[in-house]
Structure formats: C-alpha cells, structure tokens
Write a protein that holds these residues in place. Structure first.
Motif, PDB file in Angstrom:
ATOM      1  N   GLU A   1       6.015  19.491 -24.142  1.00 37.32           N
ATOM      2  CA  GLU A   1       5.446  20.767 -24.540  1.00 37.32           C
ATOM      3  C   GLU A   1       5.592  21.774 -23.421  1.00 37.32           C
ATOM      4  N   THR A   2       5.536  23.029 -23.804  1.00 35.50           N
ATOM      5  CA  THR A   2       5.576  24.118 -22.847  1.00 35.50           C
ATOM      6  C   THR A   2       4.499  25.117 -23.246  1.00 35.50           C
ATOM      7  N   CYS A   3       3.929  25.794 -22.273  1.00 33.57           N
ATOM      8  CA  CYS A   3       2.836  26.725 -22.527  1.00 33.57           C
ATOM      9  C   CYS A   3       3.231  28.117 -22.040  1.00 33.57           C
ATOM     10  N   TRP A   4       2.875  29.117 -22.821  1.00 38.88           N
ATOM     11  CA  TRP A   4       3.191  30.499 -22.488  1.00 38.88           C
ATOM     12  C   TRP A   4       1.969  31.344 -22.790  1.00 38.88           C
TER      13      TRP A   4
ATOM     14  N   HIS B   1      11.346  32.093 -27.251  1.00 37.27           N
ATOM     15  CA  HIS B   1      10.809  30.952 -26.498  1.00 37.27           C
ATOM     16  C   HIS B   1      10.417  29.809 -27.444  1.00 37.27           C
ATOM     17  N   ILE B   2       9.820  30.157 -28.576  1.00 39.76           N
ATOM     18  CA  ILE B   2       9.444  29.137 -29.567  1.00 39.76           C
ATOM     19  C   ILE B   2      10.697  28.425 -30.067  1.00 39.76           C
TER      20      ILE B   2
ATOM     21  N   ARG C   1      14.644  22.038 -28.292  1.00 44.94           N
ATOM     22  CA  ARG C   1      14.606  20.982 -27.269  1.00 44.94           C
ATOM     23  C   ARG C   1      13.574  19.907 -27.603  1.00 44.94           C
ATOM     24  N   ASN C   2      13.101  19.907 -28.845  1.00 45.98           N
ATOM     25  CA  ASN C   2      12.135  18.917 -29.324  1.00 45.98           C
ATOM     26  C   ASN C   2      10.803  18.999 -28.561  1.00 45.98           C
ATOM     27  N   LYS C   3      10.392  20.223 -28.260  1.00 46.83           N
ATOM     28  CA  LYS C   3       9.155  20.462 -27.508  1.00 46.83           C
ATOM     29  C   LYS C   3       8.153  21.236 -28.355  1.00 46.83           C
ATOM     30  N   ASN C   4       6.879  20.981 -28.138  1.00 44.74           N
ATOM     31  CA  ASN C   4       5.820  21.792 -28.725  1.00 44.74           C
ATOM     32  C   ASN C   4       5.703  23.068 -27.910  1.00 44.74           C
ATOM     33  N   PHE C   5       5.367  24.151 -28.565  1.00 43.29           N
ATOM     34  CA  PHE C   5       5.177  25.425 -27.879  1.00 43.29           C
ATOM     35  C   PHE C   5       3.722  25.829 -28.017  1.00 43.29           C
TER      36      PHE C   5
END
Length: 90
Positions: free
Chosen positions: A12-15, A37-38, A44-48
């Motif tokens: 996951e990534t946080c913004w 960004h989402i 990339r198979n990441k949660n945003f």
C-alpha cells in the motif's frame, strides 16, 4: 529473479489530499494528480490510501470535499467498472 518467477507482491501507499497533514491554508492536491497516483498504485497491485486532513474545527473542508467528488467523477469516467469488490451479505 527470472521473469517467469516474478511474484506480484501486494502493498500500500499513502498520500495526503492536502499538501500536509492537519490544518493548512494550502489548496488540495490536483484531483488529476491523485487519480494518476491511484492508477499507478493499482497497476502495481498496491492499495492506495488517501488521507484527508481536518480544518481548524476538525471537519473536512469544502475544498477537500469538492476535490474528493472530482476524484470520484474522474475515476468513474475513466473506468466505470472500477469498483472495489463487496463482500457477500451475511
């Protein structure tokens, strides 16, 4: 690691919607930028995770609400079938 052995790891990534966390007079990030960004995170198979900071009264500002609405509209325009899976009813 060879290509056929690559594993897509989740993450996951946080913004922040605002330029920093908590109260600020700075405008919100551009909704187009957030949508990009989402899309990058999803590819990339990441949660945003999108953080929305409160105003001085502890509420979400009108500007942040407008930005969130625009983000939702942009995502719907680009991929109307892009919906998070819902769990089955209990």
């Amino acid at each position: 690691m060879r290509d056929e052995q690559q594993v897509r790891l989740t993450g996951e990534t946080c913004w922040c919607l605002e330029h920093k966390w908590f109260y600020t007079d700075a405008p919100s990030e551009n909704p187009e930028t957030i949508v990009r960004h989402i899309a990058t995170a999803n590819a990339r198979n990441k949660n945003f995770l999108l953080s929305v900071g409160p105003d001085r009264q502890g509420r979400i500002s009108a500007e942040s609400l407008r930005a969130l609405q625009e983000i939702g509209m942009l995502r719907q325009e680009r991929n109307p079938t892009d919906r998070a899976p819902c769990p089955p009813p209990v």
